[in-house]
Write an enzyme that holds these catalytic residues in place. Structure first.
Site, PDB file in Angstrom:
ATOM      1  N   ARG B  49       0.764  -1.214   0.017  1.00  0.00           N
ATOM      2  CA  ARG B  49      -0.030  -0.155  -0.252  1.00  0.00           C
ATOM      3  C   ARG B  49       0.713   1.249  -0.178  1.00  0.00           C
ATOM      4  O   ARG B  49       1.421   1.579   0.959  1.00  0.00           O
ATOM      5  CB  ARG B  49      -1.135  -0.082   1.256  1.00  0.00           C
ATOM      6  N   ASP B  51       1.375   4.952  -0.021  1.00  0.00           N
ATOM      7  CA  ASP B  51       0.950   6.070   0.658  1.00  0.00           C
ATOM      8  C   ASP B  51       0.209   7.431  -0.574  1.00  0.00           C
ATOM      9  O   ASP B  51       0.698   7.145  -1.750  1.00  0.00           O
ATOM     10  CB  ASP B  51       1.628   7.477   1.939  1.00  0.00           C
ATOM     11  N   TYR B 109      12.942   1.308  -3.537  1.00  0.00           N
ATOM     12  CA  TYR B 109      12.117   2.781  -3.982  1.00  0.00           C
ATOM     13  C   TYR B 109      13.283   3.687  -4.241  1.00  0.00           C
ATOM     14  O   TYR B 109      14.711   3.136  -3.479  1.00  0.00           O
ATOM     15  CB  TYR B 109      11.714   2.875  -2.351  1.00  0.00           C
ATOM     16  N   ARG B 194      10.349   7.229   4.174  1.00  0.00           N
ATOM     17  CA  ARG B 194      10.587   8.361   4.281  1.00  0.00           C
ATOM     18  C   ARG B 194      10.634   9.320   5.564  1.00  0.00           C
ATOM     19  O   ARG B 194      11.485   9.937   5.826  1.00  0.00           O
ATOM     20  CB  ARG B 194       8.806   9.376   3.971  1.00  0.00           C
TER      21      ARG B 194
END
Lengths: 244, 244
Positions: B49, B51, B109, B194
């Site tokens: 999932r 964001d 990522y 993050r």
């Protein structure tokens, strides 16, 4: 005093680099921002006129003004006043004889072709989904190298005296799901890169039964292929002996 | 039949991957498009999932449906029905036991930090203009490698049983006017990338006087730095032993 600066822009919302009636141009935004910050009418001269929708990573520009005391602060102020689609950097004092257009010795462009729908490259690429023989286009691209008369890849309305350009680098390489075409030359004629790209793709998909070398030699615009859309084109760099 | 597909999206206009009340999600758009084209209710399960505002280059997903006769045509139809910010590709039949989330062995990522205003990376990067000791951050990044309990980099609300992740690659490199951070792990906890990025920048600018290794070891979220904005983050890949 004369100052040089680099300009990066997302060309999407602009009618191109050059100021013109009936559209918002990059040059106009820069002149308005500089005029606001320097508090006197400021004209900005660019290395080259990019068309509507064409982007730039490192366009070159110059302007004349009173001495700028704090160049760092001036840059921050310019970027705050400019719209989000335009940024300046690398502001530096240059000699009065420096000219963003005439002092440039080479320019380079990148053109990105996506081989499928690519949301992360929307507005920055041309989506080409028909079958293209990209391997063949490596040879076609190599044929661009050297000094040639690019009349066949020059759109009308350029006002150039000559279409002779010396191409110092040309390549087409695969990057993930894209083909990236790069070209560097001492000068470019009107819509030259987009005409070349459109022609390469037409050759690679078998719609055009001529080689780039043939088309160049015959100097006839009607022989070349379609003009590729502006979205995929970025003025990547303008090279000066004096700066950087 | 079960099918796997890759999903690429610009996360800007979405409330994230997951369907939720009061927002348009990537999952919802995919399910609506698949339901339209396949003519029966179709649920789409993703590998992870992302964001709100986070992008994906190659998210993994699966769905069950009647056999698709022409996968190429199905892909073209999906991309025509989906909004411009979402694309599917690599649709392929998989075994019933395949699961986009549980079959994934690693995820990677990328996070892009721009060192100045960059119109061509707007919405795809975090602009960091204060002085940061990037060299120091190469060592800090290397400290992430291996198996650790990432409780200190896990935001509340994740619902994960454990914060133990094995980081198989981590680097921070300069690309033109950007710093690009890449990380690959078997799994990630909520807002982990993050949180790490925000913490690295806080360390590099001297706002946080702890090392990443210290923060990880003390397992206390309050010791870590700020959470970097979503714009710079891209789910780059999800790796499966079964596909590609």
């Amino acid at each position: 005093m004369r100052y040089f600066c680099r300009v990066s822009y997302d060309g999407t919302p602009f009618c191109g680099w050059q100021r013109q009636a009936g559209g918002r141009s990059v040059q106009q935004c820069l002149e308005e921002a500089a005029t606001t910050i320097l508090r006197h009418e400021t004209a900005v001269t660019g290395a080259g006129r990019t068309d509507a929708g064409v982007h730039a990573r490192a366009q070159g520009a110059h302007f004349n003004c009173e001495p700028i005391r704090d160049i760092g602060r001036f840059t921050v102020s310019m970027n705050a006043v400019l719209p989000p689609e335009i940024a300046v950097y690398g502001v530096t004092e240059v000699h009065d004889s420096f000219h963003a257009r005439f002092s440039a010795i080479r320019r380079s462009y990148r053109y990105t072709i996506c081989l499928r729908k690519s949301p992360l490259l929307a507005g920055r690429s041309w989506q080409v989904t028909y079958r293209v023989d990209w391997n063949r286009l490596a040879d076609e691209t190599a044929a661009l190298l050297g000094e040639h008369d690019f009349t066949a890849f020059c759109s009308s309305g350029s006002g150039s005296r000559t279409a002779i350009c010396t191409v110092t680098a040309a390549s087409i390489v695969r990057e993930n799901d894209c083909m990236v075409f790069s070209i560097e030359a001492n000068r470019f004629v009107y819509k030259m890169v987009r005409s070349i790209i459109g022609t390469l793709v037409d050759i690679g998909r078998g719609e055009l039964h001529l080689s780039c070398a043939d088309i160049i030699e015959r100097k006839d615009r009607s022989l070349a292929g379609t003009t590729a859309p502006p979205d995929g084109l970025v003025l990547d760099n303008v090279i000066y002996p004096e700066v950087e």
